[in-house]
Design a protein around this motif. Structure first.
Motif, mmCIF file in Angstrom:
data_model
loop_
_atom_site.group_PDB
_atom_site.id
_atom_site.type_symbol
_atom_site.label_atom_id
_atom_site.label_comp_id
_atom_site.label_asym_id
_atom_site.label_seq_id
_atom_site.Cartn_x
_atom_site.Cartn_y
_atom_site.Cartn_z
ATOM 1 N N ARG A 212 0.782 -1.192 0.000
ATOM 2 C CA ARG A 212 0.000 0.000 0.000
ATOM 3 C C ARG A 212 0.832 1.269 0.000
ATOM 4 N N VAL A 213 0.153 2.411 -0.206
ATOM 5 C CA VAL A 213 0.801 3.714 -0.308
ATOM 6 C C VAL A 213 0.324 4.594 0.837
ATOM 7 N N SER A 214 1.205 5.447 1.342
ATOM 8 C CA SER A 214 0.815 6.419 2.368
ATOM 9 C C SER A 214 0.781 7.800 1.741
ATOM 10 N N ARG A 215 -0.417 8.391 1.703
ATOM 11 C CA ARG A 215 -0.548 9.743 1.168
ATOM 12 C C ARG A 215 -1.119 10.670 2.237
ATOM 13 N N VAL A 216 -0.430 11.783 2.468
ATOM 14 C CA VAL A 216 -0.920 12.845 3.335
ATOM 15 C C VAL A 216 -0.731 14.149 2.574
ATOM 16 N N GLY A 217 -1.821 14.752 2.118
ATOM 17 C CA GLY A 217 -1.726 15.970 1.317
ATOM 18 C C GLY A 217 -0.954 15.721 0.040
ATOM 19 N N ASP A 218 0.111 16.507 -0.186
ATOM 20 C CA ASP A 218 0.934 16.366 -1.391
ATOM 21 C C ASP A 218 2.052 15.344 -1.224
ATOM 22 N N SER A 219 2.178 14.758 -0.037
ATOM 23 C CA SER A 219 3.241 13.796 0.237
ATOM 24 C C SER A 219 2.750 12.375 -0.044
ATOM 25 N N VAL A 220 3.462 11.680 -0.940
ATOM 26 C CA VAL A 220 3.143 10.294 -1.279
ATOM 27 C C VAL A 220 4.377 9.444 -0.978
ATOM 28 N N CYS A 221 4.224 8.465 -0.081
ATOM 29 C CA CYS A 221 5.347 7.610 0.313
ATOM 30 C C CYS A 221 5.082 6.178 -0.122
ATOM 31 N N VAL A 222 6.097 5.545 -0.712
ATOM 32 C CA VAL A 222 5.922 4.213 -1.282
ATOM 33 C C VAL A 222 7.156 3.366 -1.020
ATOM 34 N N ARG A 223 7.009 2.063 -1.289
ATOM 35 C CA ARG A 223 8.123 1.127 -1.200
ATOM 36 C C ARG A 223 8.412 0.544 -2.575
ATOM 37 N N ALA A 224 9.701 0.439 -2.891
ATOM 38 C CA ALA A 224 10.156 -0.325 -4.036
ATOM 39 C C ALA A 224 10.552 -1.706 -3.536
ATOM 40 N N PHE A 225 10.029 -2.748 -4.154
ATOM 41 C CA PHE A 225 10.201 -4.129 -3.719
ATOM 42 C C PHE A 225 11.665 -4.460 -3.470
ATOM 43 N N GLN A 226 11.987 -4.813 -2.208
ATOM 44 C CA GLN A 226 13.318 -5.248 -1.790
ATOM 45 C C GLN A 226 14.426 -4.251 -2.154
ATOM 46 N N ALA A 227 14.071 -2.960 -2.269
ATOM 47 C CA ALA A 227 15.073 -1.979 -2.700
ATOM 48 C C ALA A 227 15.098 -0.732 -1.826
ATOM 49 N N SER A 228 13.942 -0.071 -1.663
ATOM 50 C CA SER A 228 13.971 1.220 -0.982
ATOM 51 C C SER A 228 12.593 1.610 -0.486
ATOM 52 N N VAL A 229 12.590 2.630 0.366
ATOM 53 C CA VAL A 229 11.388 3.335 0.797
ATOM 54 C C VAL A 229 11.651 4.812 0.570
ATOM 55 N N GLY A 230 10.651 5.528 0.090
ATOM 56 C CA GLY A 230 10.866 6.949 -0.153
ATOM 57 C C GLY A 230 9.580 7.730 -0.206
ATOM 58 N N CYS A 231 9.712 9.066 -0.149
ATOM 59 C CA CYS A 231 8.567 9.963 -0.205
ATOM 60 C C CYS A 231 8.758 10.975 -1.330
ATOM 61 N N VAL A 232 7.660 11.246 -2.006
ATOM 62 C CA VAL A 232 7.647 12.165 -3.141
ATOM 63 C C VAL A 232 6.654 13.276 -2.855
ATOM 64 N N ASN A 233 7.011 14.507 -3.176
ATOM 65 C CA ASN A 233 6.093 15.631 -3.085
ATOM 66 C C ASN A 233 5.447 15.830 -4.453
ATOM 67 N N VAL A 234 4.111 15.746 -4.486
ATOM 68 C CA VAL A 234 3.382 15.749 -5.757
ATOM 69 C C VAL A 234 2.579 17.028 -5.894
ATOM 70 N N VAL A 235 2.789 17.729 -6.994
ATOM 71 C CA VAL A 235 1.954 18.845 -7.404
ATOM 72 C C VAL A 235 1.434 18.484 -8.791
ATOM 73 N N ARG A 236 0.358 19.078 -9.213
ATOM 74 C CA ARG A 236 -0.345 18.632 -10.417
ATOM 75 C C ARG A 236 0.578 18.331 -11.592
#
Length: 357
Positions: A212-236
């Motif tokens: 699953r994905v964690s989204r709070v406002g413009d912040s979207v945090c995800v996991r790459a399978f067996q590689a990494s975890v990271g957060c992205v700031n999303v604007v349109r």
């Protein structure tokens, strides 16, 4: 004796409940094997599918059925729902949409699908195993567009990927990249890398973003399978990687405005600060247990395991708050919450609703 023995998870020890939890109700859906199917929540409705094609919508307030259906064929992906319409994909590559439990239409797909469709804005969006994305009209089933990815990888992950609505942008995972699409046309608005292929063979080079994905406002945090975890700031019309750290888990993440939480393949549970990725705490109490993606609920981080236990850990430091048993078949999906009720689904088809004492 030649050879090693399989490592055994340590005993959990005595359960000392700090947080009161009681079972409020239980229900059944068909057993699931060979497909990890999502559980979808809209308000008090919880929609669930079994791998053999049974579907049920449950009222989380009572545990009673809103509707049930049987498609009579095995599924590879589901469930997507907007409360009225429900979408699943069969193993024969058919996108099937039901209206309040009655089949409305189906469309043949060109590729296998392991990610639950997204039902939003009068459309059904499908992320296929070949990293193509398609949109269909929710009322008629007419295909609206298809966005194909060139240069497909040799292997694909038979696990749910990332597809979500973020504002008026359709956000999908394509290999190790998070991509923002125009939901009306399928054109790419932006894409950012979160993980890159490594290694010398196809297995080592497999990179995929997983739900699953964690989204709070413009912040979207995800996991790459067996590689990494990271957060992205999303604007349109743009996005940027805020942080990305190496991590070895295979399940998605969940979080709040302060932190995100994830489970590693060795059973460790980790909390990272959402704004910069600083590690807040790590717990090895559940090591060597196959854990679901977490759910943030109240002051707890809730996780299921392959033995059927539901674990409640403190969001503040990972300390145990309680654990409750379902059945011994293990969890088929990450826990969800609806109508102040924690809902979990097991591989044998048990559906359990828990509430605080």
């Amino acid at each position: 004796m030649w050879g090693g023995s399989k490592a055994v998870a340590p005993d959990l020890g005595e359960n000392i409940p700090v947080l009161g939890v009681r079972q409020a109700w239980s229900s059944k859906v068909g057993a699931s094997s060979g497909a990890a199917l999502d559980v979808r929540v809209q308000d008090y409705r919880v929609t669930i599918a079994s791998s053999e094609g049974g579907l049920v919508a449950i009222d989380a307030r009572t545990g009673g059925d809103l509707w049930r259906a049987s498609l009579g064929e095995p599924l590879s992906a589901g469930v997507g729902s907007d409360a009225r319409y429900t979408a699943v994909v069969s193993r024969s590559n058919a996108l099937i949409v039901l209206d309040q439990g009655k089949e409305a239409w189906r469309q043949s797909l060109a590729s296998q699908v392991f990610t639950a469709p997204l039902v939003a804005g009068g459309r059904v969006f499908v992320l296929a195993a070949d990293r193509s994305v398609s949109a269909f009209d929710l009322n008629t089933g007419r295909k609206l567009w298809n966005q194909a990815r060139s240069g497909g990888e040799a292997l694909v992950l038979r696990q749910g990927g990332v597809i979500a609505a973020v504002g008026d942008t359709l956000v999908v995972g394509m290999s190790g990249r998070l991509v923002g699409l125009n939901p009306d046309t399928g054109t790419v608005r932006w894409e950012v890398p979160l993980a890159s292929p490594r290694g010398i063979n196809d297995v080592e080079r497999l990179v995929e973003l997983v739900g699953r994905v964690s989204r709070v406002g413009d912040s979207v945090c995800v996991r790459a399978f067996q590689a990494s975890v990271g957060c992205v700031n999303v604007v349109r019309d743009r996005a940027n990687v805020v942080w990305s750290l190496q991590a070895s888990g295979s399940e998605g993440v969940h979080g709040d405005s302060e932190a995100i939480y994830g489970t590693e393949s060795n059973g460790h549970v980790i909390a990272w600060r959402r704004d910069d990725g600083t590690r807040l705490w790590s717990s090895d109490r559940l090591r060597l247990r196959k854990l679901t993606a977490p759910l943030v609920l109240g002051r707890s981080v809730v996780l299921g395991d392959e033995s059927g236990w539901i674990h409640f850990l403190s969001r503040a430091d990972g300390a145990p708050l309680n654990r409750v048993m379902t059945d011994s078949s293990g969890m088929v999906a990450a826990p969800v919450v609806a109508a102040d009720t924690l809902v979990v689904v097991t591989r044998s088809g048990g559906v359990y609703g828990f509430r605080p004492d």
